[in-house]
Design a protein around this motif. Structure first.
Motif, PDB file in Angstrom:
ATOM      1  N   GLN A   1       1.556 -21.409  13.264  1.00  0.00           N
ATOM      2  CA  GLN A   1       1.638 -20.695  11.997  1.00  0.00           C
ATOM      3  C   GLN A   1       1.188 -19.247  12.209  1.00  0.00           C
ATOM      4  O   GLN A   1       0.203 -19.004  12.898  1.00  0.00           O
ATOM      5  CB  GLN A   1       0.758 -21.362  10.937  1.00  0.00           C
ATOM      6  N   VAL A   2       1.902 -18.326  11.623  1.00  0.00           N
ATOM      7  CA  VAL A   2       1.560 -16.913  11.742  1.00  0.00           C
ATOM      8  C   VAL A   2       0.962 -16.440  10.431  1.00  0.00           C
ATOM      9  O   VAL A   2       1.354 -16.895   9.356  1.00  0.00           O
ATOM     10  CB  VAL A   2       2.805 -16.078  12.117  1.00  0.00           C
ATOM     11  N   GLN A   3       0.007 -15.558  10.545  1.00  0.00           N
ATOM     12  CA  GLN A   3      -0.595 -14.936   9.370  1.00  0.00           C
ATOM     13  C   GLN A   3      -0.140 -13.485   9.299  1.00  0.00           C
ATOM     14  O   GLN A   3      -0.137 -12.779  10.319  1.00  0.00           O
ATOM     15  CB  GLN A   3      -2.115 -14.989   9.429  1.00  0.00           C
ATOM     16  N   LEU A   4       0.211 -13.049   8.112  1.00  0.00           N
ATOM     17  CA  LEU A   4       0.701 -11.691   7.901  1.00  0.00           C
ATOM     18  C   LEU A   4      -0.160 -10.989   6.863  1.00  0.00           C
ATOM     19  O   LEU A   4      -0.422 -11.560   5.793  1.00  0.00           O
ATOM     20  CB  LEU A   4       2.157 -11.721   7.403  1.00  0.00           C
ATOM     21  N   VAL A   5      -0.563  -9.762   7.174  1.00  0.00           N
ATOM     22  CA  VAL A   5      -1.382  -8.983   6.246  1.00  0.00           C
ATOM     23  C   VAL A   5      -0.740  -7.617   6.065  1.00  0.00           C
ATOM     24  O   VAL A   5      -0.653  -6.837   7.015  1.00  0.00           O
ATOM     25  CB  VAL A   5      -2.824  -8.831   6.761  1.00  0.00           C
ATOM     26  N   GLU A   6      -0.313  -7.352   4.827  1.00  0.00           N
ATOM     27  CA  GLU A   6       0.303  -6.069   4.525  1.00  0.00           C
ATOM     28  C   GLU A   6      -0.748  -5.054   4.097  1.00  0.00           C
ATOM     29  O   GLU A   6      -1.808  -5.417   3.562  1.00  0.00           O
ATOM     30  CB  GLU A   6       1.326  -6.199   3.379  1.00  0.00           C
ATOM     31  N   SER A   7      -0.438  -3.788   4.313  1.00  0.00           N
ATOM     32  CA  SER A   7      -1.295  -2.700   3.853  1.00  0.00           C
ATOM     33  C   SER A   7      -0.433  -1.466   3.651  1.00  0.00           C
ATOM     34  O   SER A   7       0.729  -1.430   4.088  1.00  0.00           O
ATOM     35  CB  SER A   7      -2.422  -2.423   4.850  1.00  0.00           C
ATOM     36  N   GLY A   8      -1.026  -0.454   2.999  1.00  0.00           N
ATOM     37  CA  GLY A   8      -0.318   0.813   2.835  1.00  0.00           C
ATOM     38  C   GLY A   8       0.276   1.037   1.466  1.00  0.00           C
ATOM     39  O   GLY A   8       0.803   2.128   1.195  1.00  0.00           O
ATOM     40  N   GLY A   9       0.204   0.048   0.599  1.00  0.00           N
ATOM     41  CA  GLY A   9       0.715   0.243  -0.745  1.00  0.00           C
ATOM     42  C   GLY A   9      -0.186   1.163  -1.548  1.00  0.00           C
ATOM     43  O   GLY A   9      -1.284   1.528  -1.119  1.00  0.00           O
ATOM     44  N   GLY A  10       0.295   1.546  -2.729  1.00  0.00           N
ATOM     45  CA  GLY A  10      -0.508   2.408  -3.584  1.00  0.00           C
ATOM     46  C   GLY A  10       0.337   3.070  -4.640  1.00  0.00           C
ATOM     47  O   GLY A  10       1.470   2.661  -4.908  1.00  0.00           O
ATOM     48  N   LEU A  11      -0.232   4.098  -5.242  1.00  0.00           N
ATOM     49  CA  LEU A  11       0.426   4.860  -6.304  1.00  0.00           C
ATOM     50  C   LEU A  11       0.932   6.174  -5.730  1.00  0.00           C
ATOM     51  O   LEU A  11       0.178   6.900  -5.058  1.00  0.00           O
ATOM     52  CB  LEU A  11      -0.568   5.119  -7.441  1.00  0.00           C
ATOM     53  N   VAL A  12       2.197   6.474  -5.987  1.00  0.00           N
ATOM     54  CA  VAL A  12       2.797   7.701  -5.481  1.00  0.00           C
ATOM     55  C   VAL A  12       3.732   8.258  -6.543  1.00  0.00           C
ATOM     56  O   VAL A  12       4.293   7.502  -7.338  1.00  0.00           O
ATOM     57  CB  VAL A  12       3.552   7.427  -4.159  1.00  0.00           C
ATOM     58  N   GLN A  13       3.880   9.558  -6.562  1.00  0.00           N
ATOM     59  CA  GLN A  13       4.797  10.180  -7.504  1.00  0.00           C
ATOM     60  C   GLN A  13       6.235  10.053  -7.008  1.00  0.00           C
ATOM     61  O   GLN A  13       6.483   9.952  -5.795  1.00  0.00           O
ATOM     62  CB  GLN A  13       4.446  11.653  -7.697  1.00  0.00           C
ATOM     63  N   ALA A  14       7.155  10.080  -7.928  1.00  0.00           N
ATOM     64  CA  ALA A  14       8.575  10.040  -7.569  1.00  0.00           C
ATOM     65  C   ALA A  14       8.891  11.175  -6.590  1.00  0.00           C
ATOM     66  O   ALA A  14       8.402  12.300  -6.742  1.00  0.00           O
ATOM     67  CB  ALA A  14       9.434  10.174  -8.815  1.00  0.00           C
ATOM     68  N   GLY A  15       9.674  10.846  -5.580  1.00  0.00           N
ATOM     69  CA  GLY A  15       9.996  11.804  -4.535  1.00  0.00           C
ATOM     70  C   GLY A  15       9.071  11.739  -3.336  1.00  0.00           C
ATOM     71  O   GLY A  15       9.365  12.336  -2.289  1.00  0.00           O
ATOM     72  N   GLY A  16       7.965  11.032  -3.488  1.00  0.00           N
ATOM     73  CA  GLY A  16       6.998  10.924  -2.406  1.00  0.00           C
ATOM     74  C   GLY A  16       7.355   9.844  -1.402  1.00  0.00           C
ATOM     75  O   GLY A  16       8.416   9.209  -1.487  1.00  0.00           O
ATOM     76  N   SER A  17       6.451   9.644  -0.445  1.00  0.00           N
ATOM     77  CA  SER A  17       6.670   8.685   0.644  1.00  0.00           C
ATOM     78  C   SER A  17       5.451   7.790   0.817  1.00  0.00           C
ATOM     79  O   SER A  17       4.322   8.176   0.494  1.00  0.00           O
ATOM     80  CB  SER A  17       6.930   9.419   1.961  1.00  0.00           C
ATOM     81  N   LEU A  18       5.707   6.607   1.329  1.00  0.00           N
ATOM     82  CA  LEU A  18       4.653   5.674   1.728  1.00  0.00           C
ATOM     83  C   LEU A  18       5.114   4.953   2.985  1.00  0.00           C
ATOM     84  O   LEU A  18       6.316   4.747   3.187  1.00  0.00           O
ATOM     85  CB  LEU A  18       4.381   4.638   0.647  1.00  0.00           C
TER      86      LEU A  18
END
Length: 125
Positions: A1-18
């Motif tokens: 079994q593999v475990q996956l952990v996401e990160s890097g989400g958040g609040l950004v204005q339209a036109g921005g990048s993540l």
């Protein structure tokens, strides 16, 4: 079994990048396709992008081509999703997934081995 952990989400204005990251642990990472999905409030989970183990093959949702880029670093057991020119419609919980095979098309078809817990992306107008 593999475990996956996401990160890097958040609040950004339209036109921005993540850039989202998904760190995998628990089994050999380099042989399976990996992918990203997203689920907006009140909507079904939808396919975003997938990449095979060698990073030589990628697949994207048609509506996201040109704005989103998937990549992976097998040495770090990590897959990434670079999101540019973000729009309010991109607001969703983004999920990382391993495929049950090495094929990117199989992930799009729902052949999923494991899911991450998700990371929230909110794009303000």
């Amino acid at each position: 079994q593999v475990q996956l952990v996401e990160s890097g989400g958040g609040l950004v204005q339209a036109g921005g990048s993540l850039r989202l990251s998904c760190a995998a642990s628990g089994r050999a990472f380099g042989t399976y396709a990996m992918g990203w999905f997203r689920q907006a409030p009140g909507k079904e989970r939808e396919f975003v992008a997938a990449i095979n183990w060698s990073a030589g093959s990628t697949l994207y949702a048609d509506s996201l081509k040109g704005r989103f880029t998937i990549s992976r670093d097998n040495a770090k057991n990590t897959v990434y999703l670079q999101m540019n020119s973000l729009k309010p419609d991109d607001t969703a919980v983004y999920y990382c997934a391993t495929g049950s095979t090495s094929a990117v098309w199989a992930i799009k078809s729902g052949a999923i081995g494991s899911w991450g817990q998700g990371t929230q992306v909110t794009v303000s107008s």
